[in-house]
Design an enzyme around this catalytic site. Structure first.
Site, mmCIF file in Angstrom:
data_model
loop_
_atom_site.group_PDB
_atom_site.id
_atom_site.type_symbol
_atom_site.label_atom_id
_atom_site.label_comp_id
_atom_site.label_asym_id
_atom_site.label_seq_id
_atom_site.Cartn_x
_atom_site.Cartn_y
_atom_site.Cartn_z
ATOM 1 N N PHE A 128 0.851 -1.195 0.000
ATOM 2 C CA PHE A 128 0.000 0.000 0.000
ATOM 3 C C PHE A 128 0.898 1.262 0.000
ATOM 4 O O PHE A 128 1.941 1.275 0.671
ATOM 5 C CB PHE A 128 -0.894 -0.025 1.247
ATOM 6 N N ASP A 186 1.496 -5.267 8.073
ATOM 7 C CA ASP A 186 0.353 -4.351 8.035
ATOM 8 C C ASP A 186 -0.912 -5.211 8.005
ATOM 9 O O ASP A 186 -1.112 -6.004 7.076
ATOM 10 C CB ASP A 186 0.452 -3.472 6.775
ATOM 11 N N TYR A 196 -10.768 1.251 11.194
ATOM 12 C CA TYR A 196 -11.986 1.785 10.547
ATOM 13 C C TYR A 196 -12.527 0.860 9.460
ATOM 14 O O TYR A 196 -13.504 1.181 8.820
ATOM 15 C CB TYR A 196 -11.735 3.187 9.989
ATOM 16 N N LYS A 197 -11.869 -0.282 9.237
ATOM 17 C CA LYS A 197 -12.377 -1.228 8.227
ATOM 18 C C LYS A 197 -13.241 -2.261 8.957
ATOM 19 O O LYS A 197 -14.393 -2.000 9.274
ATOM 20 C CB LYS A 197 -11.216 -1.862 7.465
ATOM 21 N N ARG A 236 -13.360 -3.587 -6.156
ATOM 22 C CA ARG A 236 -13.234 -4.457 -4.987
ATOM 23 C C ARG A 236 -14.623 -4.655 -4.401
ATOM 24 O O ARG A 236 -15.329 -3.677 -4.114
ATOM 25 C CB ARG A 236 -12.327 -3.824 -3.925
#
Ligand SMILES: Cc1ncc(COP(=O)(O)O)c(C=O)c1O
Length: 446
Positions: free
Chosen positions: A170, A247, A272-273, A421
């Site tokens: 990322f 990560d 937050y996911k 996605r």
């Protein structure tokens, strides 16, 4: 411009790391399909019927109703970017303002907030990370925590001259690694990887050497959803004395993680996911117990000092995980995720993974039946043990159609150059919603 992966408000993305456009295990078969309506297409009708059956049999189905309904949204397929709020999140925040903050006022620091980064970290560790207490802290953003832990890691490796990072990692991980390498006079070496399956332990074994200080990898690839073999890769790196930082942004709360059992050194993840902490909720950092008192993070602040209220002349770090704090922790941002952790505790991470596999398995079937005939390619591994919580599909027209889908309340996200996605957050997503969303993608495409 989309500043982070969780707030894709602009469907004209500028992701600087285009997916390798080659991986596909689908062959376009019919470039001029007949227009489809869900009800008229036999495969769509059959998939919807099976989805309804799977929902009836789903032991975790009742959890879907624990999330706040979103007006006008019929399929939310982006829980891997920004998890939904729970129904009771608003009340939880209101209670916090009324009581913990409004009534207890500054006394709450002594009563609970000073310890909250550590107690909440332990709870995340126990429920989702396979981490014994005293190794996880909640603070900062993912990016800042990556900086702190990468810096701490390389400081533990004097004499070694490089950081190794997966080339397709990322952007924030790569950029932070670039900065840490520059600050420490190290080389940043990029490890190429297969865009569909990610990095293997054999590739890591070949790439690391006694020059390597730190290896930085995503546990679940943010584009393909491929799961890296944490245990084997960590072991291969350790063979050469290399420290590893994982990560966990796309794996925490979606699949069981065993940080302690895999011998992981450092890990960072967002909340937050799949932990539904809300936009900008703080990150967590994990440092293996054995490394903590030798590891020094670079942002020295009073909250990470040994004697917080001693107002000393010079900084002396606290022992244990507290030393990885810097300034006042973002307590308000820690409120919503606590409700989600209650749900995860009730459902159990093993059950959550089973639901996730059921959702992604059905999504793959729907992709094969409805999207592959339109030339859509699969950009996610098929094997259940290799796929995480989202399924990615590719088509040159996806960028244009995502905007249309958002307008009709079907919300996946787009990733450059041509990927959609389909994020299936296990507790908040039903099988029917999944199929409905994929039918909508098919309708938009045709
Ligand atoms: C793998 C990964 N790492 C890091 C981040 C973002 O870091 P931050 O929370 O600091 O924006 C994301 C955001 O989606 C991500 O997917």
């Amino acid at each position: 411009m989309t500043p982070t992966d969780q707030t894709p408000t602009d469907p004209t993305p500028t992701d600087p790391t285009p997916t390798d456009p080659t991986p596909t295990d689908q062959t376009p078969t019919d470039p001029t399909p007949a227009p489809l309506t869900p009800r008229a297409h036999p495969a769509a009708a059959e998939l919807l019927a099976r989805a309804a059956e799977l929902d009836r049999a789903d032991p975790l189905a009742a959890y879907v109703d624990r999330f706040a309904p979103a007006d006008g949204v019929s399929a939310y397929l982006d829980g891997n970017s920004l998890g939904r709020p729970l129904r009771d999140t608003a009340e939880r925040l209101a209670t916090f303002v009324r009581e913990d903050w409004g009534t207890r006022l500054i006394r709450s620091w002594d009563e609970q907030w000073m310890e909250l980064p550590l107690t909440l970290g332990d709870r995340i560790g126990e429920l989702t990370l396979g981490a014994a207490p005293g190794q996880t802290v909640v603070a900062d953003s993912t990016t800042v925590m990556l900086f702190k832990l990468m810096s701490a890691a390389v400081s533990l490796q004097p004499g070694r001259s490089e950081i190794l990072i997966e080339a397709a990692n990322f952007p924030t991980d790569r950029f932070v690694a670039e900065g840490v390498a520059a600050a420490h006079g190290l080389e940043l070496r990029r490890l190429p990887s297969n865009a569909l399956t990610g990095v293997s332990a054999a590739e890591v074994a070949e790439a690391v050497s006694e020059r390597t200080a730190l290896l930085v990898l995503n546990h679940i690839d943010y584009r393909s959803g491929a799961i890296a073999d944490m245990r084997a890769i960590t072991a291969a790196a350790h063979e050469r004395g290399v420290l590893v930082l994982w990560d966990l942004c796309h794996s925490v709360g979606a699949i069981p993680i065993e940080l302690d059992a895999c011998g992981v050194d450092f890990a960072v993840g967002c909340t937050y996911k799949y932990l539904n902490g809300g936009p900008g909720a703080p990150a967590f950092g994990y440092v293996a117990a054995a490394l903590q008192d030798r590891a020094e993070q670079p942002v020295w602040g009073w909250m990470g000092a040994g004697d917080v209220f001693g107002m000393r002349d010079a900084y002396a770090p606290a022992t244990g995980m507290r030393r990885f704090l810097s300034g006042t922790p973002p307590v308000l941002g820690m409120v919503p995720m606590q409700g989600m952790l209650d749900l995860i505790e009730g459902a159990g991470i093993v059950g959550i993974r089973a639901k996730s596999l059921s959702l992604t398995g059905l999504a793959l079937e729907a992709v094969d039946a409805l999207l592959a005939p339109l030339g859509v390619s699969l950009l996610t591994p098929r094997a259940p043990e290799q796929r995480g919580g989202h399924v990615t599909v590719g088509h040159p027209r996806f960028q244009a159609i995502v905007q249309e889908l958002w307008q009709i309340g079907v919300i996946p996200d787009f990733r450059h150059p041509d990927g959609i996605r389909i994020g299936l957050s296990p507790l908040s997503t039903s099988h029917s919603e999944t199929v409905h969303g994929i039918i909508a993608i098919r309708d938009a495409l045709s």
